[in-house]
Design an enzyme around this catalytic site. Structure first.
Site, PDB file in Angstrom:
ATOM      1  N   SER A 372       0.807  -1.203   0.000  1.00  0.00           N
ATOM      2  CA  SER A 372       0.000   0.000   0.000  1.00  0.00           C
ATOM      3  C   SER A 372       0.852   1.271   0.000  1.00  0.00           C
ATOM      4  O   SER A 372       1.598   1.524  -0.938  1.00  0.00           O
ATOM      5  CB  SER A 372      -0.960  -0.048   1.195  1.00  0.00           C
ATOM      6  OG  SER A 372      -2.018   0.846   1.056  1.00  0.00           O
ATOM      7  N   LYS A 398      -0.697  -4.079  -3.395  1.00  0.00           N
ATOM      8  CA  LYS A 398      -1.989  -3.464  -3.071  1.00  0.00           C
ATOM      9  C   LYS A 398      -2.011  -2.061  -3.654  1.00  0.00           C
ATOM     10  O   LYS A 398      -1.619  -1.093  -3.014  1.00  0.00           O
ATOM     11  CB  LYS A 398      -2.227  -3.410  -1.560  1.00  0.00           C
ATOM     12  CG  LYS A 398      -3.582  -2.805  -1.198  1.00  0.00           C
ATOM     13  CD  LYS A 398      -3.790  -2.786   0.311  1.00  0.00           C
ATOM     14  CE  LYS A 398      -5.158  -2.193   0.641  1.00  0.00           C
ATOM     15  NZ  LYS A 398      -5.177  -0.715   0.478  1.00  0.00           N
TER      16      LYS A 398
END
Length: 465
Positions: A372, A398
């Site tokens: 992320s 992600k």
């Protein structure tokens, strides 16, 4: 990766105060186009009902505001169904995939209103969770009030849990059980004798095999004083399992730690180094990360260093703006990340002149637990040729951004509202950032308490190009 609604205003975000009150990136922080996917109206159904009264007619009016002219008869809409409709509408307004995983989102709504029991709050919560599962998106999920509160405490620098950082098993990866990276000093896990390298086979009787790090986090966090049982396989003890019962407590998370490595092997690099390296570990991106990173970098520069090792292994992300801002501290020009919303509009987060160090040779340590916001940082430093990315495998992959939409009863919905690409236009979702320099998974200890010692040995891996 999270963007929070009011009252949370992380770095680089301005919160609208009127009407729709959307969270949008601040133009003063490098975003050229306001994000359009986050137009979630502040007035919930509860607010509307409070203003017009709680009669059957008022419930019908609220239903018509949400459902349109095809709304069911007024008497068929209950307060529990209104909460369900809040969650449905949050996804309808903001979700990045307007195909909703190949289904008619309106038909799904009608089907659930007719067939799913919503006679009490738990049934309504179950219906909302089931609704979100139809999107086949593990990051768009329902958060009960206590879980939402715990999540927000975590991004502000404190969590309520058992104090254990986990990652994937090196051999089995995401399909295997979870392994302890480190227990937090002074936390319940450390007090119970849990050590780095121990395998967690189950959490409250839920097998960890195949769990994502985010799903594991949901199981580990909870209300202060609540019990949790972990089934643990101690490192080096074969298949022997033991059950450990812990009590969650409020914990302070230190997002940044650092050290000066004074005798690194010449094999590590960079070329011409005297062996003096700076080491900064960023464990998570929360509200305290940016300031702590600045302080660490300044301290290391005062002491002197020939190169900087930035360790973001097992950093699953956190606040998107914090990851962007750390990138800005290390880059003097170029883009940080590209954002695409549900309309295909691309926003660009760029450098803003706030850099502290743009010349010290930089190596970034990554692994499968890097995800992320950490991948935003790694991708920016790689594409701008600022750093060597070093690891045994690609990062987690992600490439999605969530925002939290508050519901009227204190619960919330985490909704995937956008996806990001690296500055070179690479979509890393489910792919990850590939390392420039590959090293063995066990070449350096995780986390970084002994990295400096490992870099002194004759077999220390090369980290700099």
């Amino acid at each position: 990766m999270l963007l929070h609604r009011q009252p949370f205003t992380p770095h680089g975000l301005d919160v609208g105060r009127k009407g729709r009150g959307a969270l949008v990136p601040s133009r003063n922080h490098g975003s050229r186009v306001a994000m359009r996917a986050l137009n979630q109206e502040e007035w919930t159904c509860q607010t509307i009902v409070q203003k017009i009264g709680f009669g059957a007619a008022s419930l019908g009016l609220v239903a018509s505001l949400i459902l349109g002219p095809e709304a069911p008869a007024a008497h068929a809409v209950t307060t529990e169904q209104l909460l369900f409709l809040e969650a449905w509408r949050a996804v309808d307004r903001a979700y990045v995939d307007k195909g909703f995983n190949g289904q008619s989102w309106f038909r799904v709504r009608e089907q659930y209103l007719k067939s799913e029991p919503m006679d009490n709050r738990e049934q309504t919560y179950a219906a909302i969770s089931k609704l979100l599962q139809t999107l086949d998106d593990p990051f768009t999920r329902f958060l009960k009030p206590e879980r939402l509160a715990a999540l927000r405490r975590g991004t502000s620098g404190a969590v309520t849990g058992v104090g254990v950082e986990v990652t994937y098993d090196d051999k089995q990866g995401a399909a295997g059980e979870l392994v302890v990276v480190t227990p937090l000093a002074g936390g319940p896990a450390e007090a119970a004798g849990i050590k780095a390298g121990d395998t967690i086979a189950a959490i409250d009787n839920v097998s960890t095999r195949g769990l994502s790090l985010y799903e594991a986090s949901d199981l580990l966090l909870g209300g202060e004083g609540t019990p949790l049982t972990m089934t643990v396989r101690p490192a080096g003890q074969g298949s022997q399992l033991k059950e450990v019962t812990l009590t969650r407590q409020r914990l302070q998370v230190n997002p940044v730690s650092w050290a000066r490595c004074s005798r690194a092997s010449p094999s590590v690099g960079p070329e011409g180094s005297s062996g003096s390296l700076g080491y900064i570990r960023v464990a998570t991106f929360n509200g305290k990360t940016v300031q702590a990173f600045k302080e660490a970098l300044n301290e290391l520069e005062e002491k002197g260093m020939d190169g900087l090792v930035l360790d973001i292994r097992n950093n699953g992300g956190g606040l998107f703006p914090a990851g962007v801002q750390v990138g800005r501290l290390l880059l003097n020009s170029g883009d940080i990340v590209l954002i695409a919303d549900s309309n295909g509009v691309r926003d660009v987060y760029s450098t803003d002149g706030s850099a502290l160090d743009t010349t010290t040779p930089l190596a970034v340590l990554v692994n499968k637990g890097t995800g992320s916001a950490s991948e935003v940082l790694a991708g920016a430093l790689q594409d701008n040729k600022r750093a060597s990315i070093v690891g045994d495998t690609n990062t987690f992959g992600k490439g999605l951004i969530q925002t939290i939409v508050d519901l009227s009863d204190g619960s919330g919905v985490a909704v995937t509202v956008a996806k990001y690409q690296t500055p070179a236009g690479v979509d890393i979702n489910k792919v990850g950032v590939a390392p420039d320099i590959k090293i063995a998974a066990d070449a350096l200890p995780v986390p970084g308490s002994d990295v400096c010692s490992a870099l002194q040995g004759p077999s220390a891996p090369r980290l700099f190009r």
